[in-house]
Design an enzyme around this catalytic site. Structure first.
Site, PDB file in Angstrom:
ATOM      1  N   ASN A 184     -27.411  11.783  18.209  1.00 12.90           N
ATOM      2  CA  ASN A 184     -27.534  10.870  17.064  1.00 12.90           C
ATOM      3  C   ASN A 184     -28.951  10.904  16.481  1.00 12.90           C
ATOM      4  OD1 ASN A 184     -24.864   9.854  17.444  1.00 12.90           O
ATOM      5  ND2 ASN A 184     -25.627   8.530  19.071  1.00 12.90           N
ATOM      6  N   GLU A 238     -19.749  -2.744  11.262  1.00 17.10           N
ATOM      7  CA  GLU A 238     -20.763  -1.689  11.224  1.00 17.10           C
ATOM      8  C   GLU A 238     -20.819  -1.184   9.796  1.00 17.10           C
ATOM      9  OE1 GLU A 238     -19.929   1.272  14.281  1.00 17.10           O
ATOM     10  OE2 GLU A 238     -19.391  -0.337  15.647  1.00 17.10           O
ATOM     11  N   LYS A 263     -31.536   6.105  17.268  1.00 23.14           N
ATOM     12  CA  LYS A 263     -30.799   7.163  16.578  1.00 23.14           C
ATOM     13  C   LYS A 263     -31.723   7.863  15.581  1.00 23.14           C
ATOM     14  CE  LYS A 263     -26.645   5.314  18.306  1.00 23.14           C
ATOM     15  NZ  LYS A 263     -25.827   4.139  18.388  1.00 23.14           N
ATOM     16  N   ASP A 307     -24.127  -4.043  11.521  1.00 22.47           N
ATOM     17  CA  ASP A 307     -24.773  -3.130  12.472  1.00 22.47           C
ATOM     18  C   ASP A 307     -24.977  -1.780  11.780  1.00 22.47           C
ATOM     19  OD1 ASP A 307     -25.536  -1.431  14.490  1.00 22.47           O
ATOM     20  OD2 ASP A 307     -23.983  -2.052  15.905  1.00 22.47           O
ATOM     21  N   HIS A 316     -25.855   3.679  12.612  1.00 21.91           N
ATOM     22  CA  HIS A 316     -25.723   5.059  12.126  1.00 21.91           C
ATOM     23  C   HIS A 316     -26.072   5.208  10.649  1.00 21.91           C
ATOM     24  CE1 HIS A 316     -23.911   6.290  15.905  1.00 21.91           C
ATOM     25  NE2 HIS A 316     -23.325   5.106  15.879  1.00 21.91           N
ATOM     26  N   SER A 331     -19.170   4.360  14.263  1.00 23.17           N
ATOM     27  CA  SER A 331     -19.810   5.350  15.122  1.00 23.17           C
ATOM     28  C   SER A 331     -18.911   6.509  15.514  1.00 23.17           C
ATOM     29  CB  SER A 331     -20.377   4.675  16.366  1.00 23.17           C
ATOM     30  OG  SER A 331     -19.364   3.998  17.072  1.00 23.17           O
ATOM     31  N   HIS A 389     -18.338  -1.437  17.665  1.00 22.53           N
ATOM     32  CA  HIS A 389     -18.948  -0.892  18.878  1.00 22.53           C
ATOM     33  C   HIS A 389     -18.836  -1.869  20.055  1.00 22.53           C
ATOM     34  CE1 HIS A 389     -22.540   0.455  21.275  1.00 22.53           C
ATOM     35  NE2 HIS A 389     -22.119   1.643  20.876  1.00 22.53           N
TER      36      HIS A 389
END
Ligand SMILES: *Cc1c(COP(=O)(O)O)cnc(C)c1O
Length: 388
Positions: free
Chosen positions: A44, A178, A242, A207, A210, A182, A130
């Site tokens: 990541n 998110e 990440k 979140d 990513h 992910s 997640h």
């Protein structure tokens, strides 16, 4: 007593047993495993900052200035300057009043949700959230509702339910999603979610694990990418592990939310502060991400994403491109074929993804050369894993 070997045998039988793979090189685009070099499509480290010279120099400089360890929890020993500076930088970047950093993204999610919600509150989560968000929500003791992935109608009906059930004067309703998912790499419909949570007087925890460093002109995340005022997102969470290439998590929010977390978030209070050198290096990483260098790296990353998109005939919304294969066995054997061809691409199985949706998860980095992506595609097609 239950024998752990029996449990392991059960996992084995369901092709769900996992084990660790020892890598004998840095976690770079090329990694060494059991004496052989592989092209790495599993990390990541989206911008290639985890092993680059400036990141290493910043970490070393941090050690020389502030030492190796931090001594104790920040409420006990006092907050070291690099932690305070990093939080100021993050808050400035994310345009919030304040920020708090934790030892990991996992600790951020668990600490934040359990501190901000309790038995009189409701937490409404996307089904694909997640594990750290799910664990935090469970730990909070709040009433939980889950909506099918990105299903706005169901989110709306959960919100309407929560508004009837929760005393909105004394209680809280938190929506959790998110920005980039992910394991699927797709994005949340952020604008519509914000409209809904505002209509119902709820807060949103977003979140950005990513998306941070990857989306938006300056890498601020999904809100920037789609031109939405960042301030509408009440709780902006992310990780420094990440795209920032280090470790640690952050929560950006209003001054009062951050002050409450300092008093209530147990994963913050009862854990030794991360090494100050990491905070020092993370501040530099954030500055690089938001600056000219970050733009150049993001451009490189998105060129690689576009190349893979075209080759696979898919639409990618992030640096994560899943190739869904179905059964565990199919995903495991695809990962094995890719390994034989010299590529590390992880097979992702239940419980990380739903049963029957085992997959290869390809992640791209600005560090990949065009030829690396082309080689991956050619091998995947030859092995019959990527459709021609
Ligand atoms: C990786 C990840 C986390 C956890 O962050 P760490 O810093 O690795 O602990 C939290 N949320 C999401 C969506 C993630 O992908």
């Amino acid at each position: 007593m239950r024998d752990p070997d029996d449990e392991l045998a059960e996992l084995e039988a369901g092709q769900l047993r996992r084990s660790l793979r020892r890598i004998d090189s840095p976690q770079e685009v090329e990694v060494r495993w059991e004496g052989r070099d592989y092209l790495n499509f599993s990390s990541n480290d989206y911008l290639g900052l985890a092993t680059d010279e400036r990141s290493k120099a910043a970490l070393i400089e941090g050690v020389e200035r502030y030492g190796a360890g931090s001594g104790a929890s920040r409420l006990i020993c006092g907050t070291l300057a690099p932690h305070a500076d990093l939080e100021e930088t993050l808050a400035g970047f994310k345009r919030t009043e304040a920020a708090l950093t934790f030892s990991s993204g996992y600790a951020t999610a668990v600490g934040t949700l359990s501190a901000l919600a309790g038995k009189d509150d409701a937490i409404i989560l996307d089904k694909l959230c997640h594990a750290s968000l799910i664990d935090g929500a469970r730990l909070s003791g709040a009433t939980l509702r889950v909506y099918p992935h990105n299903d706005l109608d169901k989110l709306a009906s959960h919100l309407a339910w929560a508004r009837r059930k929760i005393d909105t004067e004394a209680g809280r309703i938190l929506v959790v999603t998110e920005s980039v998912f992910s394991m699927d790499g797709d994005r949340a419909p952020l604008e519509a979610i914000l409209d809904l949570k505002e209509q119902h007087g709820a807060w949103l925890l977003l979140d950005e694990a990513h998306a941070f460093g990857v989306l938006g002109r300056t890498g601020r995340g999904l809100a920037e990418a789609i031109g939405i005022e960042d301030g509408r997102v009440d709780l902006q969470m992310g990780t420094l592990s990440k795209a920032a290439g280090l470790s640690g998590g952050y929560l950006c929010a209003s001054r009062s939310v951050i002050d409450l977390l300092i008093n209530r978030a147990r994963s913050f209070i009862y854990s030794t502060a991360p090494p100050p050198a990491i905070a020092h290096a993370a501040r530099e990483a954030v500055d690089r991400i938001r600056g000219e260098e970050g733009s150049v790296l993001r451009e490189r990353l998105w060129e690689n994403v576009a190349l893979l998109e075209t080759a696979l005939g898919v639409k990618a919304e992030s640096a994560i491109v899943p190739v869904i294969l179905g059964e565990n066995e199919a995903a495991l054997s695809a990962a094995e074929s890719m390994r034989e061809a010299g590529f590390l691409v992880p097979a992702i199985r239940y419980p990380t993804v739903p049963r029957g949706q085992a997959r290869l998860r390809v992640t791209l980095s600005a560090g990949h050369r065009t030829t690396d992506v082309e080689r991956l595609v050619a091998s995947g097609k030859k092995a019959g894993i990527f459709l021609p």
